[in-house]
Design a protein around this motif. Structure first.
Motif, PDB file in Angstrom:
ATOM      1  N   ASP A 202       2.101   9.911  -9.845  1.00 40.05           N
ATOM      2  CA  ASP A 202       3.511   9.595 -10.088  1.00 40.05           C
ATOM      3  C   ASP A 202       3.709   8.519 -11.146  1.00 40.05           C
ATOM      4  O   ASP A 202       4.848   8.223 -11.519  1.00 40.05           O
ATOM      5  CB  ASP A 202       4.186   9.139  -8.787  1.00 40.05           C
ATOM      6  N   ILE A 203       2.636   7.909 -11.626  1.00 40.48           N
ATOM      7  CA  ILE A 203       2.775   6.882 -12.661  1.00 40.48           C
ATOM      8  C   ILE A 203       3.272   7.537 -13.938  1.00 40.48           C
ATOM      9  O   ILE A 203       2.654   8.480 -14.442  1.00 40.48           O
ATOM     10  CB  ILE A 203       1.433   6.174 -12.926  1.00 40.48           C
ATOM     11  N   PRO A 204       4.406   7.082 -14.471  1.00 43.57           N
ATOM     12  CA  PRO A 204       4.928   7.724 -15.686  1.00 43.57           C
ATOM     13  C   PRO A 204       4.028   7.436 -16.881  1.00 43.57           C
ATOM     14  O   PRO A 204       3.365   6.385 -16.936  1.00 43.57           O
ATOM     15  CB  PRO A 204       6.311   7.085 -15.853  1.00 43.57           C
ATOM     16  N   PRO A 205       3.987   8.334 -17.844  1.00 41.43           N
ATOM     17  CA  PRO A 205       3.180   8.086 -19.049  1.00 41.43           C
ATOM     18  C   PRO A 205       3.754   6.923 -19.832  1.00 41.43           C
ATOM     19  O   PRO A 205       4.960   6.643 -19.746  1.00 41.43           O
ATOM     20  CB  PRO A 205       3.292   9.404 -19.822  1.00 41.43           C
ATOM     21  N   PRO A 206       2.931   6.215 -20.593  1.00 43.59           N
ATOM     22  CA  PRO A 206       3.457   5.104 -21.399  1.00 43.59           C
ATOM     23  C   PRO A 206       4.455   5.614 -22.418  1.00 43.59           C
ATOM     24  O   PRO A 206       4.351   6.756 -22.892  1.00 43.59           O
ATOM     25  CB  PRO A 206       2.202   4.526 -22.072  1.00 43.59           C
TER      26      PRO A 206
ATOM     27  N   ARG B  73      -3.753   8.781   0.889  1.00 41.15           N
ATOM     28  CA  ARG B  73      -3.191   8.280  -0.363  1.00 41.15           C
ATOM     29  C   ARG B  73      -3.753   6.903  -0.701  1.00 41.15           C
ATOM     30  O   ARG B  73      -3.979   6.576  -1.873  1.00 41.15           O
ATOM     31  CB  ARG B  73      -1.660   8.215  -0.274  1.00 41.15           C
ATOM     32  N   THR B  74      -3.982   6.090   0.319  1.00 40.45           N
ATOM     33  CA  THR B  74      -4.547   4.760   0.073  1.00 40.45           C
ATOM     34  C   THR B  74      -5.927   4.869  -0.549  1.00 40.45           C
ATOM     35  O   THR B  74      -6.263   4.129  -1.488  1.00 40.45           O
ATOM     36  CB  THR B  74      -4.616   3.957   1.383  1.00 40.45           C
ATOM     37  N   ASP B  75      -6.730   5.801  -0.068  1.00 35.39           N
ATOM     38  CA  ASP B  75      -8.060   6.016  -0.664  1.00 35.39           C
ATOM     39  C   ASP B  75      -7.930   6.404  -2.141  1.00 35.39           C
ATOM     40  O   ASP B  75      -8.742   5.976  -2.974  1.00 35.39           O
ATOM     41  CB  ASP B  75      -8.820   7.103   0.096  1.00 35.39           C
ATOM     42  N   GLU B  76      -6.936   7.205  -2.463  1.00 40.25           N
ATOM     43  CA  GLU B  76      -6.716   7.597  -3.854  1.00 40.25           C
ATOM     44  C   GLU B  76      -6.389   6.378  -4.716  1.00 40.25           C
ATOM     45  O   GLU B  76      -6.885   6.240  -5.844  1.00 40.25           O
ATOM     46  CB  GLU B  76      -5.568   8.608  -3.948  1.00 40.25           C
ATOM     47  N   TRP B  77      -5.556   5.476  -4.174  1.00 42.51           N
ATOM     48  CA  TRP B  77      -5.173   4.286  -4.933  1.00 42.51           C
ATOM     49  C   TRP B  77      -6.354   3.333  -5.114  1.00 42.51           C
ATOM     50  O   TRP B  77      -6.533   2.750  -6.190  1.00 42.51           O
ATOM     51  CB  TRP B  77      -4.004   3.581  -4.251  1.00 42.51           C
TER      52      TRP B  77
ATOM     53  N   ALA C  86       0.814  -1.217   0.000  1.00 46.26           N
ATOM     54  CA  ALA C  86       0.000   0.000   0.000  1.00 46.26           C
ATOM     55  C   ALA C  86       0.847   1.267   0.000  1.00 46.26           C
ATOM     56  O   ALA C  86       0.368   2.334  -0.374  1.00 46.26           O
ATOM     57  CB  ALA C  86      -0.939   0.006   1.208  1.00 46.26           C
ATOM     58  N   ARG C  87       2.109   1.167   0.381  1.00 51.52           N
ATOM     59  CA  ARG C  87       2.983   2.339   0.389  1.00 51.52           C
ATOM     60  C   ARG C  87       3.544   2.653  -1.000  1.00 51.52           C
ATOM     61  O   ARG C  87       4.020   3.759  -1.241  1.00 51.52           O
ATOM     62  CB  ARG C  87       4.145   2.119   1.372  1.00 51.52           C
ATOM     63  N   LEU C  88       3.498   1.666  -1.906  1.00 49.16           N
ATOM     64  CA  LEU C  88       3.979   1.874  -3.274  1.00 49.16           C
ATOM     65  C   LEU C  88       3.228   0.939  -4.228  1.00 49.16           C
ATOM     66  O   LEU C  88       3.796   0.008  -4.784  1.00 49.16           O
ATOM     67  CB  LEU C  88       5.495   1.680  -3.379  1.00 49.16           C
ATOM     68  N   PRO C  89       1.941   1.200  -4.432  1.00 51.21           N
ATOM     69  CA  PRO C  89       1.117   0.287  -5.236  1.00 51.21           C
ATOM     70  C   PRO C  89       1.527   0.199  -6.704  1.00 51.21           C
ATOM     71  O   PRO C  89       1.328  -0.850  -7.325  1.00 51.21           O
ATOM     72  CB  PRO C  89      -0.291   0.883  -5.105  1.00 51.21           C
ATOM     73  N   TYR C  90       2.076   1.253  -7.255  1.00 45.48           N
ATOM     74  CA  TYR C  90       2.530   1.181  -8.644  1.00 45.48           C
ATOM     75  C   TYR C  90       3.847   0.423  -8.751  1.00 45.48           C
ATOM     76  O   TYR C  90       3.988  -0.501  -9.556  1.00 45.48           O
ATOM     77  CB  TYR C  90       2.687   2.589  -9.239  1.00 45.48           C
TER      78      TYR C  90
ATOM     79  N   GLU D 178      12.479  -0.915 -15.531  1.00 40.02           N
ATOM     80  CA  GLU D 178      12.810   0.202 -16.407  1.00 40.02           C
ATOM     81  C   GLU D 178      12.728   1.540 -15.681  1.00 40.02           C
ATOM     82  O   GLU D 178      13.517   2.445 -15.937  1.00 40.02           O
ATOM     83  CB  GLU D 178      11.858   0.209 -17.610  1.00 40.02           C
ATOM     84  N   ASP D 179      11.751   1.678 -14.787  1.00 40.72           N
ATOM     85  CA  ASP D 179      11.536   2.936 -14.068  1.00 40.72           C
ATOM     86  C   ASP D 179      12.482   2.974 -12.869  1.00 40.72           C
ATOM     87  O   ASP D 179      12.295   2.258 -11.882  1.00 40.72           O
ATOM     88  CB  ASP D 179      10.075   3.019 -13.615  1.00 40.72           C
ATOM     89  N   GLN D 180      13.499   3.806 -12.954  1.00 38.34           N
ATOM     90  CA  GLN D 180      14.499   3.852 -11.884  1.00 38.34           C
ATOM     91  C   GLN D 180      13.924   4.383 -10.580  1.00 38.34           C
ATOM     92  O   GLN D 180      14.373   4.000  -9.500  1.00 38.34           O
ATOM     93  CB  GLN D 180      15.691   4.689 -12.339  1.00 38.34           C
ATOM     94  N   ALA D 181      12.931   5.262 -10.660  1.00 39.61           N
ATOM     95  CA  ALA D 181      12.288   5.746  -9.431  1.00 39.61           C
ATOM     96  C   ALA D 181      11.638   4.578  -8.707  1.00 39.61           C
ATOM     97  O   ALA D 181      11.718   4.470  -7.471  1.00 39.61           O
ATOM     98  CB  ALA D 181      11.262   6.823  -9.760  1.00 39.61           C
ATOM     99  N   SER D 182      10.993   3.674  -9.443  1.00 34.28           N
ATOM    100  CA  SER D 182      10.382   2.492  -8.837  1.00 34.28           C
ATOM    101  C   SER D 182      11.437   1.605  -8.207  1.00 34.28           C
ATOM    102  O   SER D 182      11.222   1.032  -7.123  1.00 34.28           O
ATOM    103  CB  SER D 182       9.593   1.696  -9.879  1.00 34.28           C
ATOM    104  N   ALA D 183      12.582   1.459  -8.857  1.00 32.99           N
ATOM    105  CA  ALA D 183      13.648   0.624  -8.311  1.00 32.99           C
ATOM    106  C   ALA D 183      14.096   1.148  -6.946  1.00 32.99           C
ATOM    107  O   ALA D 183      14.289   0.365  -5.997  1.00 32.99           O
ATOM    108  CB  ALA D 183      14.822   0.580  -9.281  1.00 32.99           C
TER     109      ALA D 183
END
Length: 317
Positions: A299-303, A66-70, A32-36, A173-178
């Motif tokens: 924060d989800i990057p565009p495709p 933030r959890t409600d948003e997700w 829940a802290r990083l659902p993407y 691929e997404d370094q922020a996610s890493a």
């Protein structure tokens, strides 16, 4: 770009693919802290034709707003429901079989709804299985990739669960996610330089939760960051994002102050940044900074843009 693909994960991918035709519903367990960042895009591709229940685990550690948003973000997607829970809360777990039946639709009365449980390592998947079963079925632990093979479990509510090993994907691929995954402990601490993870996490927390960070470590200020002027071009590949510049805060200076206050001050005034990294990351993972979420749907990057040569307009046909 972070890449790996251990043999047992490759085997698990094949097992998932082989079992999916008999599955009615997929449960994907997310942090829940990083659902993407904790969603495996490879699993999304494998299960794209199945209804999915997104379980946002560790909701007790995440920012409830933030959890409600997700939850709203996932609920808006076709054939998808989301439920934020604490995997040890039996009252919350009782909602899951009903949601699985709703997503599965019409199922023969003489059989259970078949549900596959999947997710990346260390997101609480095994704890969820044990809670639903009412007994210890799946091995749990703080290290990634504890579950090594598929196992089937029948639970109350006419649901049959198939547990799967935690599966990471070949390349992040997404370094922020890493960096977010590393900060949460979802990938091993040796995957990315430990102090670098803490420096980026410090800057992110300063941006998103300045009051909590300041109070926890009794910081006098959160220094802002100015990106240095760089004239050289990295010839080894794409230039890495400057995460401190993106956050706007000097994570190195913040971590240095945390280290100095928490046993990282060495003789001669030298500061042990690794000590500061241990303090920050352990306390972040344990929820001692309060309920924090490291990303939002925004924060989800565009495709990635489609190459012209791949577009229908450029076809010779």
């Amino acid at each position: 770009m972070l890449g790996w693909f251990p043999g047992h994960m490759n085997k698990a991918r094949r097992q998932i693919k082989d079992a999916l035709p008999e599955i009615d519903v997929v449960i994907e367990v997310l942090d829940a802290r990083l659902p993407y960042s904790s969603a495996n895009p490879m699993l999304a591709e494998l299960t794209r034709h199945k209804p999915v229940l997104k379980i946002l685990s560790r909701a007790d550690l995440a920012d409830p707003v933030r959890t409600d948003e997700w939850v709203a973000f996932f609920d808006a997607q076709a054939d998808t429901r989301a439920l934020a829970i604490t995997t040890t809360n039996t009252r919350e777990l009782k909602k899951i079989p009903k949601l699985c039946h709703e997503l599965a639709g019409a199922v023969r009365a003489d059989r259970d709804v078949r549900v596959m449980v999947m997710g990346i390592p260390n997101v609480g998947k095994s704890t969820l299985i044990n809670g639903l079963a009412g007994r210890k079925i799946a091995k749990t632990g703080n290290e990634p990739a504890v579950t090594k093979r598929q196992q089937k479990v029948r639970i109350d509510g006419r649901v049959a669960l198939i547990d799967t090993p935690g599966v990471l994907w070949p390349k992040i691929e997404d370094q922020a996610s890493a960096y977010r995954l590393a900060a949460s402990g979802a990938i091993r601490d040796t995957a990315i330089e430990y102090t670098d993870v803490a420096i980026v996490a410090s800057a992110e927390l300063a941006k998103r939760y300045p009051a909590e960070l300041t109070a926890r470590y009794k910081l006098k200020a959160l220094p802002t960051y100015e990106a240095p002027v760089v004239e050289e071009v990295d010839a080894d590949g794409p230039k890495k994002p400057d995460f401190l510049a993106i956050a706007g805060f000097d994570g190195h200076a913040i971590l240095k102050e945390i280290a100095g206050k928490r046993g990282g001050l060495r003789p001669g005034g030298e500061v042990d940044l690794h000590r500061g990294a241990e303090v920050l990351l352990h306390e972040l993972r344990d929820g001692k900074l309060g309920r924090v979420t490291l990303e939002t749907p925004a924060d989800i990057p565009p495709p990635p843009a489609q190459n012209d040569q791949d577009s229908p307009a450029s076809s010779d046909a």
